[in-house]
Design a protein around this motif. Sequence first.
Motif, PDB file in Angstrom:
ATOM      1  N   ALA A  62     -44.469 122.012  43.698  1.00 42.57           N
ATOM      2  CA  ALA A  62     -44.968 120.963  42.804  1.00 42.57           C
ATOM      3  C   ALA A  62     -46.193 121.502  42.089  1.00 42.57           C
ATOM      4  O   ALA A  62     -47.075 122.080  42.727  1.00 42.57           O
ATOM      5  N   ASN A  63     -46.243 121.305  40.787  1.00 41.61           N
ATOM      6  CA  ASN A  63     -47.445 121.756  40.091  1.00 41.61           C
ATOM      7  C   ASN A  63     -48.531 120.690  40.181  1.00 41.61           C
ATOM      8  O   ASN A  63     -48.262 119.523  40.490  1.00 41.61           O
ATOM      9  N   THR A  64     -49.737 121.083  39.926  1.00 40.82           N
ATOM     10  CA  THR A  64     -50.896 120.200  40.072  1.00 40.82           C
ATOM     11  C   THR A  64     -50.790 118.980  39.165  1.00 40.82           C
ATOM     12  O   THR A  64     -51.166 117.874  39.560  1.00 40.82           O
ATOM     13  N   THR A  65     -50.253 119.167  37.958  1.00 42.00           N
ATOM     14  CA  THR A  65     -50.112 118.051  37.022  1.00 42.00           C
ATOM     15  C   THR A  65     -49.203 116.967  37.598  1.00 42.00           C
ATOM     16  O   THR A  65     -49.491 115.774  37.492  1.00 42.00           O
ATOM     17  N   THR A  66     -48.121 117.382  38.223  1.00 40.14           N
ATOM     18  CA  THR A  66     -47.196 116.432  38.848  1.00 40.14           C
ATOM     19  C   THR A  66     -47.902 115.643  39.945  1.00 40.14           C
ATOM     20  O   THR A  66     -47.730 114.427  40.057  1.00 40.14           O
ATOM     21  N   ILE A  67     -48.701 116.318  40.732  1.00 40.65           N
ATOM     22  CA  ILE A  67     -49.443 115.649  41.813  1.00 40.65           C
ATOM     23  C   ILE A  67     -50.407 114.622  41.228  1.00 40.65           C
ATOM     24  O   ILE A  67     -50.431 113.466  41.658  1.00 40.65           O
ATOM     25  N   TYR A  68     -51.186 115.024  40.226  1.00 37.15           N
ATOM     26  CA  TYR A  68     -52.145 114.095  39.626  1.00 37.15           C
ATOM     27  C   TYR A  68     -51.443 112.915  38.949  1.00 37.15           C
ATOM     28  O   TYR A  68     -51.923 111.780  39.011  1.00 37.15           O
ATOM     29  N   ARG A  69     -50.312 113.168  38.311  1.00 38.91           N
ATOM     30  CA  ARG A  69     -49.567 112.093  37.667  1.00 38.91           C
ATOM     31  C   ARG A  69     -49.128 111.044  38.695  1.00 38.91           C
ATOM     32  O   ARG A  69     -49.238 109.844  38.456  1.00 38.91           O
ATOM     33  N   TYR A  70     -48.638 111.516  39.822  1.00 38.88           N
ATOM     34  CA  TYR A  70     -48.202 110.581  40.853  1.00 38.88           C
ATOM     35  C   TYR A  70     -49.396 109.863  41.486  1.00 38.88           C
ATOM     36  O   TYR A  70     -49.328 108.660  41.767  1.00 38.88           O
ATOM     37  N   ALA A 110     -52.793 103.029  39.999  1.00 34.44           N
ATOM     38  CA  ALA A 110     -52.504 101.866  39.167  1.00 34.44           C
ATOM     39  C   ALA A 110     -51.838 100.756  39.976  1.00 34.44           C
ATOM     40  O   ALA A 110     -52.017  99.566  39.691  1.00 34.44           O
ATOM     41  N   GLU A 111     -51.085 101.139  40.990  1.00 32.22           N
ATOM     42  CA  GLU A 111     -50.401 100.167  41.846  1.00 32.22           C
ATOM     43  C   GLU A 111     -51.277  99.732  43.029  1.00 32.22           C
ATOM     44  O   GLU A 111     -50.827  98.956  43.874  1.00 32.22           O
ATOM     45  N   HIS A 112     -52.501 100.242  43.118  1.00 36.83           N
ATOM     46  CA  HIS A 112     -53.452  99.938  44.197  1.00 36.83           C
ATOM     47  C   HIS A 112     -52.935 100.346  45.570  1.00 36.83           C
ATOM     48  O   HIS A 112     -53.303  99.751  46.588  1.00 36.83           O
ATOM     49  N   VAL A 113     -52.109 101.379  45.617  1.00 38.11           N
ATOM     50  CA  VAL A 113     -51.593 101.910  46.875  1.00 38.11           C
ATOM     51  C   VAL A 113     -52.608 102.884  47.467  1.00 38.11           C
ATOM     52  O   VAL A 113     -52.696 103.041  48.672  1.00 38.11           O
TER      53      VAL A 113
END
Length: 141
Positions: free
Chosen positions: A43-51, A57-60
């Motif tokens: 997984a690239n870092t961008t994918t991690i930050y996006r998730y 945003a979902e307050h999880v």
Amino acid sequence: MAERKTYITKTRTEILEYLKQNWSVTVSASDIKKHLEEKEIKANTTTIYRYLDKLLAEHVIIKYADAGSERAVYQYSGEMGHCVQHLHLKCVKCGRILHLDCEFMDEFRNHLKEDHKFRLLCEGDLLHGICGDCEKKMEDK
């Protein structure tokens, strides 16, 4: 415009599980990346930050500024998102996060609102100190 479908990937599942397993401490994106690499998940870092942004945003999860550095750290708060309503305490010795989720918070929030005309926003705020376990260890030495 059509809504984007949310995909549940192996990477997303593993990130969420890692956050859940480490709910009592904060973790960084680099901690997550290292964990994924240990599990042989690419997984690239961008994918991690996006998730992470999606989970925020979902307050999880909650995002904090890491004391003593400029990086962000994250903590799993649960699917209910109740952690936005109280402050958190972080032990500077062991890194454990404690929830200040008690009647005192309601009293404090009401006091600020009534007496100071100030609405407290708790999300992302940490008070730093030493937990009882670490304090006891220090006294025992």
